[in-house]
Scaffold this motif. Structure first.
Motif, mmCIF file in Angstrom:
data_model
loop_
_atom_site.group_PDB
_atom_site.id
_atom_site.type_symbol
_atom_site.label_atom_id
_atom_site.label_comp_id
_atom_site.label_asym_id
_atom_site.label_seq_id
_atom_site.Cartn_x
_atom_site.Cartn_y
_atom_site.Cartn_z
ATOM 1 N N ASP A 38 0.848 -1.196 0.000
ATOM 2 C CA ASP A 38 0.000 0.000 0.000
ATOM 3 C C ASP A 38 0.880 1.241 0.000
ATOM 4 O O ASP A 38 1.662 1.462 0.937
ATOM 5 N N TYR A 51 -0.049 4.302 0.387
ATOM 6 C CA TYR A 51 -0.399 5.213 1.475
ATOM 7 C C TYR A 51 0.389 4.877 2.747
ATOM 8 O O TYR A 51 0.694 5.749 3.551
ATOM 9 N N ASN A 52 0.711 3.585 2.917
ATOM 10 C CA ASN A 52 1.480 3.147 4.081
ATOM 11 C C ASN A 52 2.980 3.139 3.789
ATOM 12 O O ASN A 52 3.771 2.701 4.627
ATOM 13 N N ASP A 82 4.608 1.197 1.904
ATOM 14 C CA ASP A 82 5.173 -0.153 1.823
ATOM 15 C C ASP A 82 6.031 -0.318 0.575
ATOM 16 O O ASP A 82 7.078 -0.984 0.625
ATOM 17 N N SER A 141 -1.445 7.133 5.993
ATOM 18 C CA SER A 141 -1.738 5.706 5.934
ATOM 19 C C SER A 141 -3.159 5.389 6.373
ATOM 20 O O SER A 141 -3.791 4.468 5.861
ATOM 21 N N THR A 142 -3.675 6.174 7.322
ATOM 22 C CA THR A 142 -5.021 5.920 7.829
ATOM 23 C C THR A 142 -6.059 6.509 6.889
ATOM 24 O O THR A 142 -5.958 7.672 6.489
#
Length: 297
Positions: A159, A161-162, A164, A234-235
């Motif tokens: 992801d 957004y995270n 990764d 990320s959230t």
């Protein structure tokens, strides 16, 4: 000339002068009033026949303006969504007035095998890498701070957004992209593809802000704005963000606004649906548009 002819000529001169004075006479006040009255009646009659075509022209012009504003906003959003990072579109479950995604500025294919000399900066998932070779050119040259993403699936472990599968670019030299910090990517792209997200824009939000509706004057009360450069979070957001004062305004007088996203409409595609309504002077233009999202990473 004899005396009789002379007398006759003298009598004719006063009569000719009197006739000339009659021909030079103006008009009376009554005649002027009658002309003005008749002109006013004719003008009123013409105005009755012209009123409907003029009102129709003004209505058409107003509706065309509203439709043009709505269409321009929808086209801008569609263009951005077509360039969105695969699997990065997301909405707020509790509020359908906003839409978030990661915009890309370029993409390409990376080197997964050694070159003819037995070298090259290869992509692998076994160790962290600080540089990566790519083939061909890029539509837009990355700058310091741009982000390289590989095989974004939008799930845990893959992801963007995270962060990764995301690395920050420090420089580009020839066909080599260097990272500011070495990155261990979790997954390899089956097609050896990568995308580049603008580090300046980062994530983008389209938000219909304000109390969406119609006021007493018959005008829409909301605004459609574009927000960027607020970071990559990320959230998943629980509410639509409040636009800053410098946010770019795409449309005003918004009376209806709705965004929805359906992932997996096709094997590797999603569908964003937009509904916009713009109201001015009790006249509303409604627009509904679907945008296909390519989610092939």
């Amino acid at each position: 000339m004899n005396k009789d002819a002379l007398k006759l000529a003298c009598r004719k001169k006063p009569q000719q002068a009197q006739g000339l004075r009659r021909r030079q006479r103006g008009f009376t006040l009554i005649e002027a009033i009658m002309v003005m009255t008749i002109t006013a009646v004719l003008a009123a009659g013409v105005a009755v026949f012209l009123r409907k075509p003029i009102d129709g022209y003004l209505d058409l012009n107003r509706r065309s303006g509203l439709s043009d504003v709505a269409d321009t906003a929808a086209r801008r959003i569609s263009r951005d969504l077509h360039l969105a990072l695969p699997n990065s579109v997301r909405t707020v479950p509790s509020d359908d007035h906003c839409l978030e995604f990661l915009p890309t500025i370029a993409g390409g294919r990376y080197r997964a095998g050694i070159d003819s000399s037995g070298g090259g900066n290869l992509f692998n998932t076994a160790t962290a890498i600080s540089s990566l070779d790519f083939f061909g050119g890029l539509s837009t040259n990355p700058v310091v701070g741009d982000l390289l993403v590989v095989y974004n699936l939008g799930i845990v472990g893959a992801d963007a957004y995270n962060r990764d599968n995301l690395a920050t670019i420090s420089s580009v030299a020839g066909n080599t992209i260097n990272f500011s910090v070495a990155k261990l990517f979790p997954l390899n792209s089956p097609a050896n593809r990568f995308q580049i997200v603008s580090g300046a824009e980062q994530a983008v939000f389209y938000v219909c802000s304000g109390n969406i509706g119609i006021d007493a004057a018959g005008n829409g009360t909301g605004s459609l704005v574009r927000i960027n450069a607020y970071g990559i979070n990320s959230t998943e957001p629980s509410t639509c963000p409040v636009p800053p004062t410098n946010a770019a305004i795409l449309a005003q007088n918004i009376s209806t606004c709705q965004f929805s996203y359906a992932a997996g409409v096709t094997t590797r595609g999603g569908l964003v649906s937009m509904r916009l309504g713009i109201t001015r002077n009790n006249e509303t233009a409604n627009l509904y548009q679907d945008v296909h999202i390519n989610n092939v990473p």
